[in-house]
Scaffold this active site. Structure first.
Site, mmCIF file in Angstrom:
data_model
loop_
_atom_site.group_PDB
_atom_site.id
_atom_site.type_symbol
_atom_site.label_atom_id
_atom_site.label_comp_id
_atom_site.label_asym_id
_atom_site.label_seq_id
_atom_site.Cartn_x
_atom_site.Cartn_y
_atom_site.Cartn_z
ATOM 1 C CG HIS A 1 -1.871 -1.065 1.319
ATOM 2 N ND1 HIS A 1 -2.426 -1.490 2.501
ATOM 3 C CD2 HIS A 1 -2.399 -1.862 0.351
ATOM 4 C CE1 HIS A 1 -3.250 -2.508 2.251
ATOM 5 N NE2 HIS A 1 -3.248 -2.748 0.969
ATOM 6 C CE1 TYR B 1 -6.840 -10.804 -0.258
ATOM 7 C CE2 TYR B 1 -4.801 -9.699 -0.851
ATOM 8 C CZ TYR B 1 -5.651 -10.202 0.106
ATOM 9 O OH TYR B 1 -5.306 -10.099 1.428
ATOM 10 N NE ARG C 1 -4.952 -2.351 5.845
ATOM 11 C CZ ARG C 1 -5.624 -2.273 4.711
ATOM 12 N NH1 ARG C 1 -5.806 -1.079 4.150
ATOM 13 N NH2 ARG C 1 -6.117 -3.346 4.141
ATOM 14 C CE LYS D 1 -4.693 -11.882 4.616
ATOM 15 N NZ LYS D 1 -3.691 -10.875 4.794
ATOM 16 N NE ARG E 1 -7.146 -6.346 -5.717
ATOM 17 C CZ ARG E 1 -6.540 -6.205 -4.544
ATOM 18 N NH1 ARG E 1 -5.319 -5.717 -4.483
ATOM 19 N NH2 ARG E 1 -7.145 -6.553 -3.428
HETATM 20 P P1 FBP Z 1 -4.785 -5.980 6.471
HETATM 21 O O1 FBP Z 1 -5.350 -6.742 7.639
HETATM 22 O O2 FBP Z 1 -4.090 -4.731 6.906
HETATM 23 O O3 FBP Z 1 -5.846 -5.760 5.413
HETATM 24 O O4 FBP Z 1 -3.652 -6.895 5.834
HETATM 25 C C1 FBP Z 1 -3.951 -8.056 5.151
HETATM 26 C C2 FBP Z 1 -3.306 -8.050 3.773
HETATM 27 O O5 FBP Z 1 -3.558 -9.265 3.080
HETATM 28 C C3 FBP Z 1 -1.815 -7.810 3.770
HETATM 29 O O6 FBP Z 1 -1.063 -8.973 3.943
HETATM 30 C C4 FBP Z 1 -1.624 -7.168 2.428
HETATM 31 O O7 FBP Z 1 -0.575 -6.255 2.414
HETATM 32 C C5 FBP Z 1 -2.878 -6.408 2.219
HETATM 33 O O8 FBP Z 1 -3.880 -7.019 2.996
HETATM 34 C C6 FBP Z 1 -3.292 -6.377 0.771
HETATM 35 O O9 FBP Z 1 -4.369 -5.532 0.674
HETATM 36 P P2 FBP Z 1 -5.053 -5.090 -0.676
HETATM 37 O O10 FBP Z 1 -6.422 -5.691 -0.645
HETATM 38 O O11 FBP Z 1 -5.126 -3.619 -0.587
HETATM 39 O O12 FBP Z 1 -4.209 -5.595 -1.813
#
Ligand code: FBP
Length: 257
Positions: free
Chosen positions: A24, A140, A226, A171, A142
Site C-alpha cells: 500500500h 485476491y 491494520r 487467505k 482483481r
Molecule cells: P490488512 O489486515 O491490513 O488488510 O492486511 C492483510 C493483507 O492481506 C496484507 O497482507 C496485504 O498487504 C494487504 O492485505 C493487501 O491488501 P489489498 O487488498 O489492498 O491488496
C-alpha cells in the site's frame, strides 16, 4: 490441516501481517507502526501464530522475532493501477536460510497476468513442500474483469483456487456475512481459510463481529494487519481477537477485557 498444524491453537489461528509498506505504501503507517520493531513486538506479545512479512523486514528484524516467520515471496506496489501482477523476488532457499516456517504468495485471479502467477506459484509450492515449509496463498480477485471482489462467488473462487493449486491455507477477503463465507470455507475443502483484516474498522466492535462471524462460518482465523497495529492499544485489540478467534468467546465478553 497437516502442514498448518504448527500454526494452530484449538484448531484456530492468528497471523499478523506486515507487508503493507510495499503493498500500500507507508501511507498506512503512523509514527509508531512505521517502525518494524514496534510491530514485531506486537507479534511477540499479542498471541499470534505467525508473522507475515517481506524478506527485507525478515533480514533486519528476525533476531527480535520470537514467533514463526511466514515469508512472502512476491510483491508489488500500489502505484500501477491496472491488472496487477506480483512476481517472485525471494527464493524458497533464502526463506529457509532466514528461518521461515512457511512461505506466502499472492495471486490476483482474474488479472490479465494470472497465468504468470499461477505458474510461478506452482514451482514455489513444490519447492516449499520439498523443504518442509507450509504454503499460504493470498488469493485476491482483481483486474478489469472483476467488478466486485467480495461477492460470494468471487471469494469462493479464490478459496477454491488455493485448494486446487496446492496451498496449505487460503487467505481471502470477507464476503460480508456468515452464510456466504461458509460457502467460501466449504469451497476450500480441507485447507484452512484465513480472513483478511482489511482497512481499520470505525470501531473495534465491528471488526470483532466480523472476526466472530468468519470463525462461526468455519474460518480458521485471521491474517490481519491494520486493525491490530493501527489500533490505539494494539495489545488490547490482539487480546480481544484471541478471545474471539482462539477461545471462542463472544464479542461482548471480549470487549470487557
Ligand atoms: P490488512 O489486515 O491490513 O488488510 O492486511 C492483510 C493483507 O492481506 C496484507 O497482507 C496485504 O498487504 C494487504 O492485505 C493487501 O491488501 P489489498 O487488498 O489492498 O491488496
Amino acid at each position: 490441516m497437516g502442514r498448518m498444524n504448527r500454526f494452530m491453537r484449538n484448531g484456530h489461528s492468528l497471523i499478523l501481517a506486515y507487508d503493507q509498506g510495499i503493498e500500500h505504501g507507508p501511507t498506512d503507517f503512523d509514527g509508531r507502526n512505521v517502525d518494524p520493531a514496534f510491530v514485531v513486538d506486537i507479534a511477540n506479545k499479542g498471541g499470534f501464530d505467525a508473522f507475515a512479512c517481506q524478506k527485507g523486514i525478515a533480514e533486519k528484524y528476525h533476531a527480535e522475532l520470537q514467533i514463526p516467520l511466514l515469508l512472502k515471496l512476491n510483491a508489488k506496489t500500489a502505484i500501477y493501477g491496472k491488472d496487477p501482477v506480483a512476481r517472485q523476488h525471494c527464493s524458497v532457499d533464502y526463506a529457509v536460510k532466514l528461518g521461515a516456517s512457511a512461505v506466502g504468495y499472492t495471486i490476483y485471479i482474474g488479472s490479465a497476468h494470472e497465468a504468470e502467477m499461477i505458474s510461478e506459484f506452482g514451482r514455489i509450492e513444490e519447492e516449499a513442500h520439498a523443504a518442509g515449509l507450509a504454503v499460504v496463498l493470498w488469493v485476491y480477485p482483481r483486474g478489469e474483469f472483476v467488478k466486485n471482489d467480495t461477492t460470494r462467488e468471487m471469494v469462493a473462487y479464490a478459496s477454491r483456487t488455493a485448494l486446487e493449486l496446492g496451498a496449505d491455507a487460503a487467505k481471502v477477503k470477507y464476503t460480508g456475512d456468515r452464510e456466504s463465507f461458509a460457502w467460501v470455507v466449504k469451497s476450500a475443502g480441507k485447507i484452512p481459510v484465513y480472513m483478511a483484516g482489511g482497512k481499520k474498522a470505525e470501531d473495534e466492535k465491528e471488526f470483532l463481529n466480523q472476526a466472530s462471524e468468519a470463525v462461526s462460518a468455519g474460518a480458521a482465523g485471521l491474517a490481519v494487519g491494520r486493525n491490530v497495529w493501527q489500533s490505539d492499544d494494539p495489545l488490547r485489540t490482539a487480546r480481544r481477537l484471541n478471545a474471539v478467534v482462539i477461545e471462542g468467546k463472544s464479542v461482548s465478553e471480549a470487549l470487557r477485557l
